[in-house]
Design a protein around this motif. Structure first.
Motif, PDB file in Angstrom:
ATOM      1  N   ARG A   1      54.645  48.551 -25.005  1.00  0.00           N
ATOM      2  CA  ARG A   1      53.668  47.507 -25.338  1.00  0.00           C
ATOM      3  C   ARG A   1      54.183  46.567 -26.424  1.00  0.00           C
ATOM      4  O   ARG A   1      54.075  45.342 -26.312  1.00  0.00           O
ATOM      5  CB  ARG A   1      52.353  48.150 -25.764  1.00  0.00           C
TER       6      ARG A   1
ATOM      7  N   ASN B   1      46.723  41.203 -25.852  1.00  0.00           N
ATOM      8  CA  ASN B   1      47.255  42.256 -24.978  1.00  0.00           C
ATOM      9  C   ASN B   1      46.472  43.553 -25.113  1.00  0.00           C
ATOM     10  O   ASN B   1      46.311  44.296 -24.136  1.00  0.00           O
ATOM     11  CB  ASN B   1      48.733  42.510 -25.298  1.00  0.00           C
TER      12      ASN B   1
ATOM     13  N   GLU C   1      45.002  45.397 -21.905  1.00  0.00           N
ATOM     14  CA  GLU C   1      45.367  46.774 -21.567  1.00  0.00           C
ATOM     15  C   GLU C   1      44.122  47.617 -21.325  1.00  0.00           C
ATOM     16  O   GLU C   1      44.089  48.459 -20.420  1.00  0.00           O
ATOM     17  CB  GLU C   1      46.204  47.389 -22.697  1.00  0.00           C
TER      18      GLU C   1
END
Length: 416
Positions: free
Chosen positions: A26, A177, A181
């Motif tokens: 990530r 993000n 996710e």
């Protein structure tokens, strides 16, 4: 972090049963998005950064540590050997990563530096800046998306106090993000919808990142896959067409409802004119008389027409977009999923809350109160980070040599 508190966004986290490899990627994915040119420097750029970052991230995630311990782990893996071997019992996938770091200590200094320096450069900000260390090195996340959804909470991410462009961009992309996710982990289906509003799309990424194929494909996935199938109500705002690549702009135009303000770009106005107005093949520009003689007297006996060309119609209608007044918009609402056939409508917000503006005292006070309620003091997180570090310097507390401290206050991985 300017007021002494932060919302923690740990870099290594889990929503479910993701592998330690997935967890490690990530942070590296965000680095790649923000700096796509890293991939053009394969020897001392992306390749060594990805490798050492992946191995270190896998090990840290398995042990329940964070990016704040990464440099120490890579520089002195022998100090972590017992803890790493203990983690292998639970996560055997990290065995190659552990072997790599331990073997790295046997290499010459120049080789070790070449393999790790690019990663150290990227993570140095987490060691040099206390607010960055606290925000991204904390063990527990400050936002629980499950609670946000179930209680229908509004989350406001305010980056006005971060004046360093690259640091602000990293924070914004990471928060962005982090939400995506969660949305992907939740999966497709008829869930409680999540409204996502991105104000100023171009502030998320640099010009280089916006020009890369990577960002274009991810934005297309967000608009045409996640928003449509994962119950994500998406609103994206930007200023002008020239700020975006053609592919990204076309992806944005696939969104159902469009709200168009004034543009100063003639090319953008022409594009919008072609997009939203149909060509009228028989739209008459002028009538041309045809003369004949009747008993020797010239008279008009008929008319022929001269129609507007495609280019002329496009130019004329482009002024709709170039001459709009302040607070006036052209709106194309989406009648339904997959239906973008509705016509443009004029809309004005000139009299909406007319004369009412954000209060210069109460709005900053509200931001301060919200941060005090939901934030965590930086000094408290730094103490927690210090308590889990492997301690180090010789001569402290009357001792000598290197002391190690492998125990944590709570020896529980963050994903539990």
């Amino acid at each position: 972090g300017k007021g002494g508190s932060v919302i923690p966004f740990p870099l290594f986290y889990r929503f479910g049963n993701e592998s330690v490899y997935e967890v490690s990627q990530r942070y590296l994915d965000v680095v790649r998005k923000i700096d796509p040119y890293l991939q053009t420097a394969s020897i001392e750029g992306w390749n060594p950064l990805w490798r050492i970052g992946t191995y270190a991230g896998m090990i840290l995630a398995a042990m329940g540590y964070q990016i704040s311990e990464a440099e120490q782990l890579i520089s002195n893996p022998l100090l972590w050997e017992a803890r790493m071997k203990q983690a292998i019992n639970t996560y055997p996938d990290i065995c190659p990563a552990v072997n790599y770091l331990l073997n790295l200590t046997k290499e010459k200094e120049g080789i070790r530096s070449r393999k790790s320096e690019s990663f150290f450069n990227k993570i140095s900000i987490f060691a040099l800046d206390s607010s960055m260390k606290a925000m991204f090195g904390a063990s527990q996340a400050g936002i629980d998306w499950n609670r946000v959804v179930s209680e229908k909470i509004t989350v406001l991410l305010d980056f006005r106090g971060e004046h360093d462009v690259e640091r602000r961009r990293f924070k914004m992309v990471w928060a962005f993000n982090y939400l995506l996710e969660f949305v992907k982990h939740r999966g497709a289906g008829r869930h409680q919808p999540i409204g996502l509003i991105i104000d100023e799309l171009t502030s998320l990424f640099s010009v280089q990142a916006l020009a890369s194929d990577l960002f274009g494909s991810e934005l297309d996935e967000l608009i045409n896959v996640l928003a449509r199938n994962y119950r994500l109500w998406l609103t994206i705002a930007h200023q002008e067409k020239f700020q975006l690549t053609d592919n990204i702009f076309l992806s944005l135009m696939t969104m159902g409802t469009q709200i168009l303000g004034v543009t100063t770009d003639p090319m953008a106005a022409n594009f919008l004119s072609e997009l939203f107005f149909e060509y009228e093949a028989y739209k008459v520009k002028k009538y041309i008389p045809t003369y004949g003689s009747v008993n020797g007297v010239p008279q008009i006996i008929d008319y022929t027409t001269d129609e507007f060309t495609i280019e002329e119609q496009t130019l004329m209608r482009s002024y709709f977009f170039r001459n709009q007044r302040a607070f006036h918009f052209l709106v194309r609402p989406a009648p339904g999923e997959g239906n973008i056939q509705s016509k443009l409508r004029e809309m004005s917000i000139a009299r909406l809350d007319e004369g009412i503006y954000p209060h210069p005292y109460y709005v900053p006070l509200a931001r301060q109160k919200l941060m005090q309620r939901d934030g965590v003091k930086i000094e408290d997180i730094l103490q927690e980070i210090a308590s889990r570090r492997i301690v180090q310097l010789p001569g402290l507390s009357g001792g000598s040599g290197i002391q190690t401290k492998l125990e944590r206050k709570k020896d529980v991985p963050i994903w539990d």
